[in-house]
Design a protein around this motif. Sequence first.
Motif, PDB file in Angstrom:
ATOM      1  N   SER A   1       3.619 -10.999  -3.074  1.00 63.33           N
ATOM      2  CA  SER A   1       3.837  -9.000  -2.269  1.00 63.33           C
ATOM      3  C   SER A   1       3.132  -8.608  -1.546  1.00 63.33           C
ATOM      4  O   SER A   1       3.791  -8.006  -0.918  1.00 63.33           O
ATOM      5  N   ALA A   2       1.748  -9.535  -1.218  1.00 63.58           N
ATOM      6  CA  ALA A   2       1.372  -8.552  -0.510  1.00 63.58           C
ATOM      7  C   ALA A   2       2.416  -9.122   0.843  1.00 63.58           C
ATOM      8  O   ALA A   2       3.000  -9.229   1.922  1.00 63.58           O
ATOM      9  N   ALA A   3       3.033 -10.245   1.199  1.00 63.58           N
ATOM     10  CA  ALA A   3       3.851 -11.343   1.713  1.00 63.58           C
ATOM     11  C   ALA A   3       5.604 -10.219   2.529  1.00 63.58           C
ATOM     12  O   ALA A   3       5.444  -9.662   2.787  1.00 63.58           O
TER      13      ALA A   3
ATOM     14  N   SER B   1      -0.172 -11.397  -6.270  1.00 65.46           N
ATOM     15  CA  SER B   1       0.088 -10.047  -5.631  1.00 65.46           C
ATOM     16  C   SER B   1       0.058 -10.835  -4.109  1.00 65.46           C
ATOM     17  O   SER B   1       0.114 -10.101  -3.075  1.00 65.46           O
ATOM     18  N   GLN B   2      -0.345 -12.415  -4.002  1.00 70.22           N
ATOM     19  CA  GLN B   2      -0.368 -13.032  -2.868  1.00 70.22           C
ATOM     20  C   GLN B   2       1.221 -12.385  -1.967  1.00 70.22           C
ATOM     21  O   GLN B   2       1.516 -12.623  -0.691  1.00 70.22           O
TER      22      GLN B   2
END
Lengths: 238, 247
Positions: free
Chosen positions: A136-138, A133-134
């Motif tokens: 994805s967030a980036a 998810s890190q």
Amino acid sequence: MHALHRVLQAFVSPQSFRLALPDVWAGFQVNIKMMFLAEALVLVLALGVAIIRGLPGRSAAPLRGAAIVYTDLFRGTPLILVAFLVGFGLPGLQLRVISTQTTFVYGVAALTLVYTAYVTEVYRAGIESVHPSQRSAARSLGLSYFQALRYVVVPQAVRRVIPPLLNDFIGLQKDTALITVIGVAEAAQQAQNFSNTYYNFTSYVVAAVFFIFLTIPLARFTDHLIAVRERKERAAAI
Amino acid sequence: MSFVEVENVSKSFGDNVVLRNVTLEVAEHEVVCLIGASGSGKSTLLRCINLLEPIDEGRIVVDGDLITNGKVDANAIRREIGIVFQAFNLFPHMTVLQNVTLAPRRVRNLRRGEAEASARELLRRIGLEDKAAEYPDRLSGGQQQRVAIVRALAMQPKLMLLDEITSALDPQLVSEVLNLVRELADFGMTMIIATHEMSFAREVASKVCFLDGGVILEEGDAKDIFSAPSEPRTREFLARIIEAGRL
Ligand SMILES: Nc1ncnc2c1ncn2[C@@H]1O[C@H](COP(=O)(O)OP(=O)(O)O)[C@@H](O)[C@H]1O
Ligand SMILES: [Mg+2]
């Protein structure tokens, strides 16, 4: 009493200690140089190999494959054999740049080849431990694949793998002594020369003491980092 | 023409068909809420619109550009579309200010001073200016989620996708986040919001879509869907929500 005296005389004789110290110390500085050079190279190269191993997509398959073959080969081959292959094999090829280096350079190369393979796995574990998810967030903010790696994934991964990485470096420090087999005048070699000359083994103890004094601070520091991490994780779990 | 057009989009993970022929239109400045049980495909639909997941069939057009033909620069599309996740997903190794300025600096190539000035202005508006130098783990969930919203807003997106952004929050922290979303809606931001907050959906949404098993089973005016749902599945879902005390 007689036997004990002989043991002490052979391994920790004060005169021999004093006599061996300068040469072994001079040799040990070579170990330290090899260690720093190899560690700096390993830190950079292993990150590169780890990133290559994680590249997505079918077009990157050959690169990924090459990285896997490399890590498998060099994690599986004993350092002493790599040292022989590099230190004796490369000069034998009679190529221009590759065959004309000093034994010191071949030693650093052998250490770097082997330890890059180990540290690649350490980095890889770190990169995989960063939650997807890190990434994805980036990416959702418009960062490219490599920007997401550089600014978001790798910094978090590196923080997490510092303790195991330092453990590998403790191994590397000690393994610089193996490079003696290709004729680098490092501490073990100097100790051996002394011992051959004076029929006394105190010089090996001198060399051992140097290595121990180099390793203990790093080992304690690593333990400390692990303890801090565990405390944090326990606090986070509450 | 609609601002967002999702046309006959289908998406599977292996054998699991997660979206079936989904068609959805969102006008500019419109707020659309996606409701539906967990696993119905809300997150996947939002992730597809943001190109975080490739679609198998159909097409998605945003602001006149077809974004799903595989030829577009996905990074360029994503920087125009903000998404906020249920789990905040702030970058834990960066301060609040660094979280907010990362993309403006690295993607929009703003100079640091410029990026920080506008980030501080955004933080000031949500009352978190004094947290700029803090790391995310020092913030409450509500504060973290508001920072995540601001981080997306810092890229000046044309469209915001919000994926159950209050589901991970303690009840007393929900309203501070919803207030911020309300402001965005008043401001005219086009948004697609997956949510379980039905009263909030009724208030801000011009259209509500009920997803069930990857299909938009029913869509319409918020008040129609909530007061007179036509599909039995919608009625069932809303009854369960009312039971849980969320409507
Ligand atoms: N990355 C993924 N890989 C495999 N299956 C997934 C993935 N993401 C979602 N799914 C599946 O897709 C379905 C819909 O999930 P999701 O879109 O998250 O629903 P919702 O947001 O409505 O709860 C679920 O069955 C889920 O297990
Ligand atoms: Mg979801």
